[in-house]
Scaffold this motif. Sequence first.
Motif, PDB file in Angstrom:
ATOM      1  N   GLN A 233       0.742  -1.284   0.025  1.00 34.96           N
ATOM      2  CA  GLN A 233      -0.023  -0.056  -0.103  1.00 34.96           C
ATOM      3  C   GLN A 233       0.732   1.405  -0.094  1.00 34.96           C
ATOM      4  OE1 GLN A 233      -2.169  -1.090   3.320  1.00 34.96           O
ATOM      5  NE2 GLN A 233      -4.023  -1.883   2.405  1.00 34.96           N
ATOM      6  N   PHE A 234       1.902   1.283   0.663  1.00 38.29           N
ATOM      7  CA  PHE A 234       2.818   2.331   0.619  1.00 38.29           C
ATOM      8  C   PHE A 234       3.431   2.551  -0.569  1.00 38.29           C
ATOM      9  CE2 PHE A 234       3.200   1.831   5.627  1.00 38.29           C
ATOM     10  CZ  PHE A 234       2.411   2.887   5.806  1.00 38.29           C
ATOM     11  N   MET A 235       4.042   1.601  -1.105  1.00 35.11           N
ATOM     12  CA  MET A 235       4.688   1.777  -2.627  1.00 35.11           C
ATOM     13  C   MET A 235       3.505   2.236  -3.620  1.00 35.11           C
ATOM     14  SD  MET A 235       7.081  -1.745  -2.906  1.00 35.11           S
ATOM     15  CE  MET A 235       6.066  -2.776  -2.193  1.00 35.11           C
ATOM     16  N   ALA A 236       2.304   1.608  -3.354  1.00 34.48           N
ATOM     17  CA  ALA A 236       1.270   2.105  -4.460  1.00 34.48           C
ATOM     18  C   ALA A 236       1.062   3.713  -4.167  1.00 34.48           C
ATOM     19  CB  ALA A 236       0.081   1.399  -4.339  1.00 34.48           C
ATOM     20  N   ALA A 237       0.908   4.093  -2.886  1.00 38.83           N
ATOM     21  CA  ALA A 237       0.717   5.505  -2.644  1.00 38.83           C
ATOM     22  C   ALA A 237       1.695   6.375  -3.115  1.00 38.83           C
ATOM     23  CB  ALA A 237       0.727   5.781  -1.078  1.00 38.83           C
ATOM     24  N   ALA A 238       3.147   5.927  -2.819  1.00 38.82           N
ATOM     25  CA  ALA A 238       4.226   6.510  -3.292  1.00 38.82           C
ATOM     26  C   ALA A 238       4.188   6.938  -5.090  1.00 38.82           C
ATOM     27  CB  ALA A 238       5.535   6.112  -3.041  1.00 38.82           C
ATOM     28  N   LEU A 239       3.821   5.711  -5.722  1.00 38.66           N
ATOM     29  CA  LEU A 239       3.865   5.839  -7.206  1.00 38.66           C
ATOM     30  C   LEU A 239       2.837   6.766  -7.535  1.00 38.66           C
ATOM     31  CD1 LEU A 239       4.487   2.406  -8.117  1.00 38.66           C
ATOM     32  CD2 LEU A 239       6.098   4.107  -8.598  1.00 38.66           C
ATOM     33  N   PHE A 240       1.345   6.818  -7.044  1.00 37.79           N
ATOM     34  CA  PHE A 240       0.351   7.450  -7.324  1.00 37.79           C
ATOM     35  C   PHE A 240       0.751   8.980  -7.173  1.00 37.79           C
ATOM     36  CE2 PHE A 240      -2.558   3.677  -6.397  1.00 37.79           C
ATOM     37  CZ  PHE A 240      -3.078   3.929  -7.839  1.00 37.79           C
ATOM     38  N   ILE A 241       1.169   9.161  -5.983  1.00 38.14           N
ATOM     39  CA  ILE A 241       1.523  10.613  -5.732  1.00 38.14           C
ATOM     40  C   ILE A 241       2.832  11.237  -6.815  1.00 38.14           C
ATOM     41  CG2 ILE A 241       2.584  12.090  -3.991  1.00 38.14           C
ATOM     42  CD1 ILE A 241       0.978  10.389  -2.034  1.00 38.14           C
ATOM     43  N   TRP A 242       3.767  10.554  -6.940  1.00 37.68           N
ATOM     44  CA  TRP A 242       4.763  10.977  -7.887  1.00 37.68           C
ATOM     45  C   TRP A 242       4.264  11.057  -8.908  1.00 37.68           C
ATOM     46  CZ3 TRP A 242       6.795   8.425 -11.927  1.00 37.68           C
ATOM     47  CH2 TRP A 242       7.755   8.958 -12.603  1.00 37.68           C
ATOM     48  N   ALA A 243       3.577  10.247  -9.576  1.00 35.81           N
ATOM     49  CA  ALA A 243       3.147  10.239 -10.998  1.00 35.81           C
ATOM     50  C   ALA A 243       2.240  11.576 -11.324  1.00 35.81           C
ATOM     51  CB  ALA A 243       2.353   9.136 -11.585  1.00 35.81           C
ATOM     52  N   ALA A 244       1.342  11.679 -10.305  1.00 32.53           N
ATOM     53  CA  ALA A 244       0.326  12.838 -10.419  1.00 32.53           C
ATOM     54  C   ALA A 244       1.234  14.208 -10.406  1.00 32.53           C
ATOM     55  CB  ALA A 244      -0.847  12.887  -9.313  1.00 32.53           C
ATOM     56  N   ARG A 245       2.063  14.452  -9.208  1.00 35.45           N
ATOM     57  CA  ARG A 245       2.694  15.852  -8.953  1.00 35.45           C
ATOM     58  C   ARG A 245       3.727  15.829 -10.337  1.00 35.45           C
ATOM     59  NH1 ARG A 245       2.894  18.441  -4.230  1.00 35.45           N
ATOM     60  NH2 ARG A 245       5.052  18.835  -4.789  1.00 35.45           N
ATOM     61  N   THR A 246       4.591  14.972 -10.493  1.00 36.21           N
ATOM     62  CA  THR A 246       5.465  15.438 -11.569  1.00 36.21           C
ATOM     63  C   THR A 246       4.930  15.536 -13.034  1.00 36.21           C
ATOM     64  OG1 THR A 246       6.934  13.418 -10.467  1.00 36.21           O
ATOM     65  CG2 THR A 246       7.616  14.216 -12.534  1.00 36.21           C
ATOM     66  N   ASN A 247       3.631  14.798 -13.228  1.00 40.10           N
ATOM     67  CA  ASN A 247       2.928  14.816 -14.434  1.00 40.10           C
ATOM     68  C   ASN A 247       2.442  16.542 -14.629  1.00 40.10           C
ATOM     69  OD1 ASN A 247       1.533  14.175 -17.140  1.00 40.10           O
ATOM     70  ND2 ASN A 247      -0.213  14.695 -15.873  1.00 40.10           N
ATOM     71  N   ARG A 248       1.954  16.785 -13.369  1.00 43.46           N
ATOM     72  CA  ARG A 248       1.322  18.278 -13.423  1.00 43.46           C
ATOM     73  C   ARG A 248       2.564  19.255 -13.641  1.00 43.46           C
ATOM     74  NH1 ARG A 248      -3.149  20.798 -12.275  1.00 43.46           N
ATOM     75  NH2 ARG A 248      -3.186  22.611 -11.326  1.00 43.46           N
ATOM     76  N   LYS A 249       3.582  18.998 -12.993  1.00 39.77           N
ATOM     77  CA  LYS A 249       4.764  20.079 -13.132  1.00 39.77           C
ATOM     78  C   LYS A 249       5.177  19.997 -14.349  1.00 39.77           C
ATOM     79  CE  LYS A 249       7.634  19.776  -9.685  1.00 39.77           C
ATOM     80  NZ  LYS A 249       8.766  19.388  -8.640  1.00 39.77           N
ATOM     81  N   GLU A 250       5.286  18.650 -15.104  1.00 37.24           N
ATOM     82  CA  GLU A 250       5.803  18.904 -16.645  1.00 37.24           C
ATOM     83  C   GLU A 250       4.916  19.531 -17.504  1.00 37.24           C
ATOM     84  OE1 GLU A 250       8.490  17.811 -17.723  1.00 37.24           O
ATOM     85  OE2 GLU A 250       9.495  17.028 -15.792  1.00 37.24           O
ATOM     86  N   PHE A 251       3.630  19.208 -17.075  1.00 28.92           N
ATOM     87  CA  PHE A 251       2.590  20.023 -18.000  1.00 28.92           C
ATOM     88  C   PHE A 251       2.581  21.562 -17.919  1.00 28.92           C
ATOM     89  CE2 PHE A 251      -1.761  21.765 -18.271  1.00 28.92           C
ATOM     90  CZ  PHE A 251      -2.125  21.377 -19.583  1.00 28.92           C
ATOM     91  N   THR A 252       2.910  21.744 -16.433  1.00 30.35           N
ATOM     92  CA  THR A 252       3.067  23.446 -16.400  1.00 30.35           C
ATOM     93  C   THR A 252       4.244  24.058 -17.183  1.00 30.35           C
ATOM     94  OG1 THR A 252       1.798  23.227 -14.128  1.00 30.35           O
ATOM     95  CG2 THR A 252       3.067  25.091 -14.471  1.00 30.35           C
ATOM     96  N   LEU A 253       5.293  23.415 -17.018  1.00 30.25           N
ATOM     97  CA  LEU A 253       6.518  23.737 -17.688  1.00 30.25           C
ATOM     98  C   LEU A 253       6.179  23.879 -19.306  1.00 30.25           C
ATOM     99  CD1 LEU A 253       9.434  21.710 -15.917  1.00 30.25           C
ATOM    100  CD2 LEU A 253       8.872  24.384 -15.765  1.00 30.25           C
ATOM    101  N   LEU A 254       5.495  22.693 -19.766  1.00 32.58           N
ATOM    102  CA  LEU A 254       5.149  22.660 -21.248  1.00 32.58           C
ATOM    103  C   LEU A 254       4.285  23.869 -21.685  1.00 32.58           C
ATOM    104  CD1 LEU A 254       5.460  21.055 -23.957  1.00 32.58           C
ATOM    105  CD2 LEU A 254       3.641  19.633 -23.186  1.00 32.58           C
ATOM    106  N   LYS A 255       3.353  24.101 -20.843  1.00 31.60           N
ATOM    107  CA  LYS A 255       2.566  25.047 -21.208  1.00 31.60           C
ATOM    108  C   LYS A 255       2.854  26.206 -21.129  1.00 31.60           C
ATOM    109  CE  LYS A 255      -2.043  26.898 -19.768  1.00 31.60           C
ATOM    110  NZ  LYS A 255      -3.279  26.773 -18.770  1.00 31.60           N
ATOM    111  N   ALA A 256       3.767  26.634 -20.172  1.00 31.04           N
ATOM    112  CA  ALA A 256       4.790  27.843 -20.100  1.00 31.04           C
ATOM    113  C   ALA A 256       5.822  28.163 -21.341  1.00 31.04           C
ATOM    114  CB  ALA A 256       5.424  28.003 -18.775  1.00 31.04           C
ATOM    115  N   TYR A 257       6.558  27.088 -21.562  1.00 34.00           N
ATOM    116  CA  TYR A 257       7.227  26.898 -22.765  1.00 34.00           C
ATOM    117  C   TYR A 257       6.535  27.164 -23.848  1.00 34.00           C
ATOM    118  CZ  TYR A 257      10.595  25.157 -26.354  1.00 34.00           C
ATOM    119  OH  TYR A 257      11.481  24.982 -27.615  1.00 34.00           O
TER     120      TYR A 257
END
Length: 260
Positions: A233-257
Motif C-alpha cells: 500500500q505504501f509503494m502504491a501510494a508513493a507511485l500514485f503521488i509521484w506520477a500525479a505531481r510530476t506530470n502536473r509539473k511537466e505539464f505546467t512547464l510545457l504550457k509555459a514553454y
Amino acid sequence: LFPYSRKGAMMDNRFATALVIACVLSLISTIYMAASIGTDFWYEYHTLSPAENVSEAGRSIWEEFVSEEADEKTYTDALFRCNGTVGLWRRCITVPKNPHWYSPPETDMTTNCISFSLSDQFMEKYIEPGNHNSGTDLNRTYLWRLQFLLPFVSLGLMCFGALIGLCACACRSLYPAIATGVLHFLAGLCTLGLVGCYVAGIELLHKKLPLPDDVRGEFGWSFCLACVSAPLQFMAAALFIWAARTNRKEFTLLKAYRVA
C-alpha cells in the motif's frame, strides 16, 4: 518543439507505467488484505500431543469451546490444548470427529470453528482473563477493538481511492491520483496499526495466560498476508503521488514553454 514534444511523450509513458504498477500493487494488497481478514490463521498454537490433551481434558472440551458462555480463559485454554488457530473473526480447535467415543490412539481429527459475535468484538477484557471481578484491562480492550475496526477502515480507504482513480481516468487527468495516493497511504497506516495492535494484544494475553511447556505459538500466514499488504500500500501510494505531481509539473512547464 519536436524534441521537447517527443521528450514529453516519453515522460507520459513513464507516468503511465508508474500508474499501472501502482494499480497492480494496490490490487495485490487488496487481495492480501481481504484474504487475511477472512481466514483464521493469524495465530497458531501447536501442541506436541493434541490427542492426549483432549483425552486428559475430557470429552466436553469442545462443548465448552463452542459454548456462547465461554469466556476468554476457557477458549484460550482449549486453543492451547487442541492445536488452535485464531483469526480476526473466528477461533478454531482440532478435535476428534466423534468426541463422545474418543480414545487414543485414534487419529481421525477434524477442525471445529466458532465465530466471534459483534458483541464479543467489543466486549471488555479483564485484568485476569475469565475473572469478571478483576477489573477491566483497558489496554487489551482497546487493542482488541482496534484490530477489529482497522482492517475494514483500510479496505474502505483503498476502495474509495479506486473510485477516485476511475474518476481520474474518466476525466483524463492524473491530478486526482494524488488523492488516491493519500488514501492508499492512510490505508497502509491502518494496516500497519492493525499488525501492531494484534502483536501487542497477543503478547499481553500471553503475559496473563502463559503458554504451557508443551505448547508452541507462532504467527500464521494470515498475519503474514497483512504484514505484506502494508508495504504494498505504501509503494502504491508513493507511485500514485509521484506520477500525479510530476506530470502536473511537466505539464505546467510545457504550457509555459509554448506560451513563451
